[in-house]
Design a protein around this motif. Structure first.
Motif, PDB file in Angstrom:
ATOM      1  N   TYR A  11       0.814  -1.196   0.000  1.00 16.90           N
ATOM      2  CA  TYR A  11       0.000   0.000   0.000  1.00 16.90           C
ATOM      3  C   TYR A  11       0.854   1.256   0.000  1.00 16.90           C
ATOM      4  N   CYS A  12       1.987   1.211   0.647  1.00 15.40           N
ATOM      5  CA  CYS A  12       2.792   2.414   0.756  1.00 15.40           C
ATOM      6  C   CYS A  12       4.258   2.070   0.561  1.00 15.40           C
ATOM      7  N   MET A 730      -8.781   4.334   2.035  1.00 15.66           N
ATOM      8  CA  MET A 730      -8.589   5.607   2.727  1.00 15.66           C
ATOM      9  C   MET A 730      -8.474   5.430   4.234  1.00 15.66           C
ATOM     10  N   GLU A 731      -9.016   4.360   4.760  1.00 14.44           N
ATOM     11  CA  GLU A 731      -8.866   4.079   6.187  1.00 14.44           C
ATOM     12  C   GLU A 731      -7.391   3.946   6.554  1.00 14.44           C
ATOM     13  N   ILE A 732      -6.615   3.310   5.658  1.00 15.94           N
ATOM     14  CA  ILE A 732      -5.187   3.152   5.892  1.00 15.94           C
ATOM     15  C   ILE A 732      -4.453   4.462   5.647  1.00 15.94           C
ATOM     16  N   VAL A 733      -4.859   5.198   4.613  1.00 18.13           N
ATOM     17  CA  VAL A 733      -4.222   6.486   4.322  1.00 18.13           C
ATOM     18  C   VAL A 733      -4.392   7.442   5.494  1.00 18.13           C
ATOM     19  N   ILE A 762      -7.684  15.154   2.964  1.00 14.14           N
ATOM     20  CA  ILE A 762      -8.239  14.146   3.875  1.00 14.14           C
ATOM     21  C   ILE A 762      -9.304  14.756   4.777  1.00 14.14           C
ATOM     22  N   LEU A 763      -9.021  15.937   5.310  1.00 11.42           N
ATOM     23  CA  LEU A 763      -9.991  16.589   6.185  1.00 11.42           C
ATOM     24  C   LEU A 763     -11.260  16.948   5.414  1.00 11.42           C
TER      25      LEU A 763
END
Length: 780
Positions: A11-12, A730-733, A762-763
């Motif tokens: 993922y990253c 996005m939960e992981i991001v 994100i916010l």
């Protein structure tokens, strides 16, 4: 480790090995929670531009230079460029980048310390300078806290009178050495004169009451007017509690001047004035802001201020502050706690029922206060009323003074009120709350029978406390958020203490008149000391404070620190947990998080859960309707083209790619660093022209012989920007941004650059998922 799992799942990616191999997430940011110097100074700046000599640079561009063998994350040159590596106001710090810079600085110091005695001395200085900073911070914080408390007590008593024998004494200190007072009226001494006695020459009568009433309002309005004017003219950042902004700053958001010397000076002065004016506010929250200002200012005394201080240094600073506070003794009780209590009666299992009910009240009060206060603050922002902060403060102060004076429980200092409500009745207490009846001698202040019927004084006090409770609830809603320093701990504790004392007296009288009920029959005998109303006040104070802040364990510790009541952990925990559960049923945000959201600060709350199933490609920019992503190629742009990209866009940084065709990622360059590096090169390097080639590679591209001198910007390039794939949930991001303190991450697909996700993106996405206005995030 969670970050390793994310890395291994694909993922990253991050080429900086220390990030991928860290033993814990906290290791990556083991100083982020206590940083006071929240922006990089020139002395700390290691992210340098190309400041090499013209000859060496030109030789390299023609292939005559020797390639550097350094494998460091950043290129470090001998002469740093002032300003490169710093951040603009209202921008977000990239904690990963700052951590890398700090590690590189440590490596350089450790590698040189064996070269000479001077280098070894410099390494020692680097090692102990952080400890010296927190020592000075602790000394200053403790001294200012003590002086603020002493000055606020003196000015608060100034509203009622003055000490003729020593003008700098408050009412209590004035009567300490008097031999002409009685035990019952030990606060009345000839040295202390009310304003009616000084002006009219009489202490009693309607005229004296009106004169004291008038002078009380006069001083309250004068203090409030002076406080708001000083804040408005000299330091607008000195208003409020400061805790929402401090939390945002510690998360990596820059607010220039918020921790400066003017803010510290004005906040210290106006905090005394605001508390003395009688407004429904406290000084504990603003004192956090004051302490952070001290830490930030002292850090400037050193060329370096380490950004990875640990909890031991925070503990040491608190230890020094406590020592100074104990030396000053501002509370006059030779103790470090503000409300020292000592109860002689244990609590019983049945009492958990009223304790839990107080927790329910605290949760309901917290939910009501947050919604009402946020609604009023939002109205203040959206209407013309918010354009007149001085008028608002004067109006609220006038209403507070007019309504507070007739009631002795609202007239007195809020801290003194809480202290009186916490105190258990004994032979040394002359409070109206302790005027119980004796079956043999009528009414007197104290009897030898612990369980006793309430006298007229207690019933009168109950009515006055009920009115004080309503008054405090209403005025605190309108006071928190005024343009003066205003804390919330003391007003919330006062509301809870009033409610708790009322409940405690009610349970006490119930046990006295109905001691044969099964609830009291087993453990409360006739004449036994069963109920302690002061304990109920302490539990109620903790419950209401928990309902407002939604703190649990830390709140119980704070109450321990304020009262010293360690043996009552179970009642306190029961009330605080109940308060939190009830409050969370109406909304999970505490008051400080609600104000962070109201002000649009880019703060990622670690407690807020993200449970949606969106992917990184749905949040990244550019979106389908947006123009293409603004990128820089590594070696085929000119200075003029680069400046054109900067002038035509407003982005804070640009991905650097190999070419427009390949879209392979090389690194990431910040807008500010590019601008400063170009300006510096034009000043210090000859031959830099608009058509000079700009390259971010190690070696210059092959150029015609008549080409102008190229400009190398590799030193400002972050060659290991954090990246995620477009299919990353996005939960992981969100979790990555929270734990690593990222400013932005790039989105790739099979190694090709697709887009970028910033903290603000994100916010916005989280607000949109919560059916809120995504544009409420107003800062960059």
């Amino acid at each position: 480790m969670e970050s390793e799992q994310l890395y291994n799942r694909g993922y990253c990616r991050n080429s900086y090995n220390s990030i991928a191999s860290a033993s814990s997430d906290e290791e990556l940011l083991d100083g982020a929670g206590v940083i006071m110097d929240f922006h990089t100074t020139e002395d700390d700046n290691l992210l340098d531009g190309d400041a090499a000599s013209p000859g060496s640079n030109y030789a390299m561009s023609n292939g005559g230079g020797v390639a550097s063998s350094s494998t460091h994350l950043l290129d470090f040159l001998e002469e740093p460029i002032p300003g490169v590596g710093t951040y603009d106001d209202f921008h977000t710090i990239d904690w990963v980048r700052e951590k890398c810079k700090d590690r590189e600085r440590h490596r350089k110091i450790n590698s040189k310390k064996k070269e000479s005695a001077w280098e070894f001395t410099k390494s020692l200085y680097d090692a102990w300078s952080g400890w010296l900073v927190v020592t000075l911070t602790g000394l200053a914080s403790g001294a200012l806290a003590g002086l603020i408390d002493i000055a606020a007590d003196w000015m608060n008593d100034l509203k009622e009178g003055v000490c003729l024998s020593a003008m700098w004494f408050n009412h209590e200190q004035c009567c300490w050495t008097s031999n002409e007072t009685t035990f019952a009226e030990r606060d009345k001494c000839p040295q202390w004169k009310s304003w009616a006695e000084l002006i009219l020459g009489q202490a009693e009568g309607p005229g004296s009451y009106i004169m004291n009433y008038f002078m009380y309002i006069y001083w309250a309005l004068s203090f409030a007017f002076l406080a708001v004017c000083l804040v408005k003219v000299f330091a607008p950042y000195a208003c409020g509690s400061g805790i929402p902004e401090i939390k945002t700053i510690l998360s990596g958001f820059i607010i220039r001047g918020y921790l400066g010397k003017w803010t510290l000076m004005i906040k210290t002065i106006t905090l005394v004035l605001a508390v003395a004016s009688g407004l429904s506010l406290g000084k504990e929250g603003p004192l956090v802001h004051v302490a952070c200002c001290c830490g930030n200012i002292f850090s400037y005394l050193f060329p370096k201020y380490s950004k990875n201080e640990t909890l031991w240094r925070s503990f040491f600073a608190a230890l020094v502050a406590a020592f100074v506070l104990r030396s000053i003794n501002p509370f006059g009780n030779s103790r470090l706690v503000l409300f020292y209590v000592e109860y002689h009666t244990p609590w019983y299992l049945f009492e958990l029922i009223p304790f839990i009910l107080l927790g329910v009240f605290g949760g309901l009060w917290g939910a009501f206060f947050i919604r009402a206060n946020i609604a009023w603050c939002r109205r203040r922002k959206s209407t013309r009323f918010g354009k007149y902060p001085v008028l608002e403060v004067i109006l609220v102060a006038a209403i507070t003074a007019v309504v507070a004076f007739p009631n002795p429980y609202t007239r007195q200092n809020t801290s003194e009120l809480i202290k009186e409500l916490f105190t258990d009745c004994g032979p040394l207490e002359s409070s109206q709350l302790c005027q119980y009846r004796s079956q043999m001698n009528g009414s007197k202040a104290f009897t030898e029978t612990p369980n006793r019927p309430a006298g007229p004084g207690v019933y009168a006090a109950m009515w006055q406390l009920c009115l004080a409770l309503i008054f405090k609830i209403i005025m605190t809603i309108f006071t928190f958020g005024l343009k003066v320093p205003s804390g919330l701990f003391i007003p919330s504790m006062a509301i809870g203490a009033i409610a708790g004392r009322i409940v405690g007296i009610a349970v006490e009288q119930l046990a006295y008149y109905h001691h044969d009920w099964f609830l009291f029959k087993e453990w409360c005998e006739v004449g036994a000391d069963c109920i302690t109303p002061g304990l109920y006040a302490m539990v109620g104070a903790a419950a209401c404070l928990g309902g407002v802040t939604r703190m649990t364990v830390s709140l119980v510790v704070i109450v321990f620190e304020l009262t010293g009541g360690l043996e009552y952990i179970v009642p306190l925990m029961a009330a605080v947990m109940t308060s939190k559960w009830v409050g969370d049923a109406f909304g999970r945000e505490g008051i400080y998080e609600a104000h962070i959201r109201l002000n649009g600060y880019p703060f990622l709350d670690a407690k807020e859960e993200f449970t949606h199933t969106t992917l990184a490609r749905e949040v990244m920019r550019p979106r389908r309707s947006d123009p293409p992503l603004a990128v820089l190629t590594q070696d085929d742009l000119t200075v003029e083209e680069l400046q054109g990209i900067i002038n035509e866009t407003s982005y804070n940084g640009f991905p650097v790619i190999v070419s427009k065709e390949s879209q392979r990622l090389v690194g990431f360059a910040l807008r500010r660093d590019i601008t400063i590096a170009i300006e510096n090169a034009r000043r210090k390097q000859e031959g830099i022209m608009l058509n000079s080639r700009v390259y971010f590679t190690q070696h210059a591209p092959t150029l015609p012989a008549d080409s102008p001198r190229p400009l190398k910007l590799r030193s400002i390039l972050d060659m290991s920007p954090f990246t995620v794939t477009d299919h990353t949930p996005m939960e992981i991001v969100v979790d990555i941004f929270r734990k690593l303190g990222l400013r932005q991450c790039l989105v790739t697909h099979n190694g090709r650059l697709l887009g970028i996700i910033t903290k603000k993106d994100i916010l916005r996405h989280m607000a949109q998922m919560a059916n809120q206005d995504p544009e409420s995030i107003m800062f960059n």
